[in-house]
Design a protein around this motif. Structure first.
Motif, PDB file in Angstrom:
ATOM      1  N   MET A   1       0.864  -1.130   0.008  1.00  0.00           N
ATOM      2  CA  MET A   1      -0.008  -0.200  -0.043  1.00  0.00           C
ATOM      3  C   MET A   1       0.674   1.360  -0.097  1.00  0.00           C
ATOM      4  O   MET A   1       0.383   2.257  -0.649  1.00  0.00           O
ATOM      5  N   ASN A   2       2.106   1.094   0.755  1.00  0.00           N
ATOM      6  CA  ASN A   2       3.061   2.162   0.581  1.00  0.00           C
ATOM      7  C   ASN A   2       3.895   2.418  -0.661  1.00  0.00           C
ATOM      8  O   ASN A   2       4.495   3.496  -0.882  1.00  0.00           O
ATOM      9  N   ALA A   3       3.997   1.342  -1.271  1.00  0.00           N
ATOM     10  CA  ALA A   3       5.140   1.363  -2.457  1.00  0.00           C
ATOM     11  C   ALA A   3       4.848   2.313  -3.395  1.00  0.00           C
ATOM     12  O   ALA A   3       5.614   3.156  -4.094  1.00  0.00           O
ATOM     13  N   PRO A   4       3.318   2.397  -3.816  1.00  0.00           N
ATOM     14  CA  PRO A   4       3.210   3.358  -5.036  1.00  0.00           C
ATOM     15  C   PRO A   4       3.591   4.981  -4.585  1.00  0.00           C
ATOM     16  O   PRO A   4       4.094   5.637  -5.422  1.00  0.00           O
ATOM     17  N   VAL A   5       3.229   5.031  -3.406  1.00  0.00           N
ATOM     18  CA  VAL A   5       3.651   6.699  -3.040  1.00  0.00           C
ATOM     19  C   VAL A   5       5.011   6.820  -2.919  1.00  0.00           C
ATOM     20  O   VAL A   5       5.606   7.668  -3.489  1.00  0.00           O
ATOM     21  N   GLN A   6       5.880   5.955  -2.401  1.00  0.00           N
ATOM     22  CA  GLN A   6       7.468   5.841  -2.424  1.00  0.00           C
ATOM     23  C   GLN A   6       7.969   6.031  -3.768  1.00  0.00           C
ATOM     24  O   GLN A   6       8.956   6.619  -3.910  1.00  0.00           O
ATOM     25  N   ARG A   7       7.586   5.122  -4.635  1.00  0.00           N
ATOM     26  CA  ARG A   7       8.171   4.903  -6.106  1.00  0.00           C
ATOM     27  C   ARG A   7       7.671   6.645  -6.623  1.00  0.00           C
ATOM     28  O   ARG A   7       8.677   7.039  -7.527  1.00  0.00           O
TER      29      ARG A   7
ATOM     30  N   TRP B   1      14.888  -4.122  -1.923  1.00  0.00           N
ATOM     31  CA  TRP B   1      15.166  -3.901  -0.558  1.00  0.00           C
ATOM     32  C   TRP B   1      14.909  -2.325  -0.002  1.00  0.00           C
ATOM     33  O   TRP B   1      14.486  -2.386   1.164  1.00  0.00           O
ATOM     34  N   GLN B   2      15.684  -1.490  -0.687  1.00  0.00           N
ATOM     35  CA  GLN B   2      15.648  -0.140  -0.159  1.00  0.00           C
ATOM     36  C   GLN B   2      14.111   0.281  -0.107  1.00  0.00           C
ATOM     37  O   GLN B   2      13.788   1.076   0.604  1.00  0.00           O
ATOM     38  N   LEU B   3      13.361  -0.022  -1.318  1.00  0.00           N
ATOM     39  CA  LEU B   3      11.882   0.354  -1.455  1.00  0.00           C
ATOM     40  C   LEU B   3      11.229  -0.113  -0.226  1.00  0.00           C
ATOM     41  O   LEU B   3      10.379   0.553   0.400  1.00  0.00           O
ATOM     42  N   VAL B   4      11.396  -1.327   0.062  1.00  0.00           N
ATOM     43  CA  VAL B   4      10.880  -1.979   1.333  1.00  0.00           C
ATOM     44  C   VAL B   4      11.009  -1.183   2.474  1.00  0.00           C
ATOM     45  O   VAL B   4      10.049  -0.917   3.218  1.00  0.00           O
TER      46      VAL B   4
ATOM     47  N   LYS C   1       4.134   9.996   6.579  1.00  0.00           N
ATOM     48  CA  LYS C   1       2.629   9.837   6.381  1.00  0.00           C
ATOM     49  C   LYS C   1       2.355   8.759   5.501  1.00  0.00           C
ATOM     50  O   LYS C   1       1.781   8.670   4.502  1.00  0.00           O
ATOM     51  N   PRO C   2       2.362   7.475   6.124  1.00  0.00           N
ATOM     52  CA  PRO C   2       2.298   6.172   5.178  1.00  0.00           C
ATOM     53  C   PRO C   2       0.732   6.074   5.118  1.00  0.00           C
ATOM     54  O   PRO C   2      -0.115   6.474   5.802  1.00  0.00           O
TER      55      PRO C   2
END
Length: 290
Positions: free
Chosen positions: A27-33, A46-49, A57-58
Motif C-alpha cells: 500500500m505504501n510502495a506506489p507513494v514511495q515510487r 530492498w531499499q524500497l521495502v 505519512k504512510p
C-alpha cells in the motif's frame, strides 16, 4: 493448560502482524515510487521495502511505527499535554464512565418495568429495539446540536450518546435475567406468601446478576464507542475521537492508529474491570468461582 491457550493466540497475532507488514509494503510502495521518481532516486527492491516502513505519512503504517508512536505519546509525554494518549484517553474515559453509569441505571429501570408491567413490554420493547437500528453517526450530530442550542456542552452530550448505546444490552440482559427463575421457584415463593417485593429482591435479582454483568461487558465497550463518536461532531480538542479527527485532517495516519490502539487498550481494561467486579460479587453471593 496455559500453554494451550497462549500459543494459539500468539500464532494468530504473529500471522496478523506478518500480513500487516506485507500489506504496508504494497500500500505504501506506489507513494514511495512516486517520491523516488520526483527526487530522481532509483531504489533497489530492498531499499524500497525499507522506505515503505519509515514514511512519515504512510497510507498504512507498519506495526513498529504504531508501537513507537504509542510508546512515545503514552510514556514520554507530560500527562497534561494534548499529545499525550493518557490525557486524551482520560477525557474519553470520563465520558464513557458517565454514559455507562447512566445507561446501566436506565437499562435496569426499563427492564424492571417491562418484567412487572405487561403493557410496557408490548409498547416499549419494540421501540427500544427499533432505536438501535438508527446509526449512531446520524444521531450524534443531532444530540450535539440540540443540547448546544440550550448551552449544554462538554461532557453531557458525549455521555448521552454513550448512554444511547449502552442502555440497550443492559435492558435486554436484565429482562432475561429477571425472568430466568423457574416457575417452580416462583410457585414456591407464592406458597410462602412472599410479597412482590420479596420475590423481586430474594429471587429475581439474585438470578439476574450473571445476566447483568454479562450485558454490562457489552455495554461498557459500546459506551466507549459512543464517547469516541460523540467527540467527532463536537470539534473536541481532546479525547481519542479528537485525535482521530486531527489525524485525518493532517494525514497523520500513525497518530490515528496509535489512538485506535489506545481505544482498544481502554476497552480491554474496562471489560476486564467489569469481569473482576462480577467475580467479586459472585463470590460474595456464595457462587462458585469460574
Amino acid at each position: 493448560m496455559l500453554k494451550s491457550r497462549i500459543f494459539p493466540v500468539l500464532a494468530v497475532v504473529a500471522a496478523i502482524v506478518a500480513i500487516w507488514y506485507v500489506a504496508a509494503v504494497f500500500m505504501n510502495a506506489p507513494v514511495q515510487r512516486d517520491m523516488d521518481k520526483r527526487a530522481g532516486v532509483t531504489s533497489t527492491t530492498w531499499q524500497l521495502v525499507e522506505k515503505t516502513m519509515s514514511q512519515a505519512k504512510p497510507t498504512l503504517p507498519a506495526p513498529h511505527q504504531i508501537a513507537v508512536n504509542f510508546f512515545e505519546n503514552t510514556f514520554q509525554r507530560k500527562l497534561t499535554s494534548n499529545r499525550s494518549l493518557v490525557y486524551n484517553g482520560w477525557v474519553t474515559l470520563s465520558s464513557t464512565l458517565a454514559g455507562f453509569a447512566f445507561g446501566t441505571v436506565l437499562g435496569i429501570a426499563i427492564a424492571v418495568g417491562i418484567v412487572h408491567v405487561k403493557s410496557l413490554e408490548r409498547s416499549l420493547m419494540p421501540w427500544i429495539i427499533a432505536s438501535q437500528t438508527v446509526p449512531i453517526l446520524a444521531i450524534a450530530p443531532m444530540v450535539i446540536v440540540v443540547l448546544g442550542a440550550i448551552n449544554i456542552t462538554g461532557l453531557v452530550p458525549k455521555a448521552l450518546i454513550s448512554t444511547y448505546l449502552s442502555f440497550f444490552p443492559v435492558t435486554v440482559g436484565m429482562v432475561k435475567g429477571l425472568r430466568s427463575p423457574e416457575a417452580m421457584h416462583l410457585d414456591l415463593m407464592q406458597t410462602y406468601n412472599a410479597s412482590l417485593g420479596q420475590t423481586f429482591w430474594k429471587l429475581r435479582v439474585p438470578a439476574s446478576v450473571p445476566y447483568l454483568f454479562t450485558s454490562m461487558k457489552v455495554a461498557i465497550a459500546a459506551s466507549l464507542v459512543g464517547a469516541i463518536v460523540g467527540e467527532l461532531p463536537t470539534g473536541a480538542v481532546a479525547g481519542i475521537g479528537a485525535k482521530l479527527l486531527a489525524g485525518s485532517y493532517y494525514s497523520q495516519t500513525v497518530d490515528m492508529w496509535a489512538a485506535l490502539v489506545m481505544g482498544s487498550v481502554l476497552a480491554a481494561l474496562l471489560v476486564f474491570s467489569v469481569d473482576i467486579v462480577s467475580r467479586v460479587v459472585n463470590r460474595m453471593m456464595g457462587g462458585r468461582p469460574a
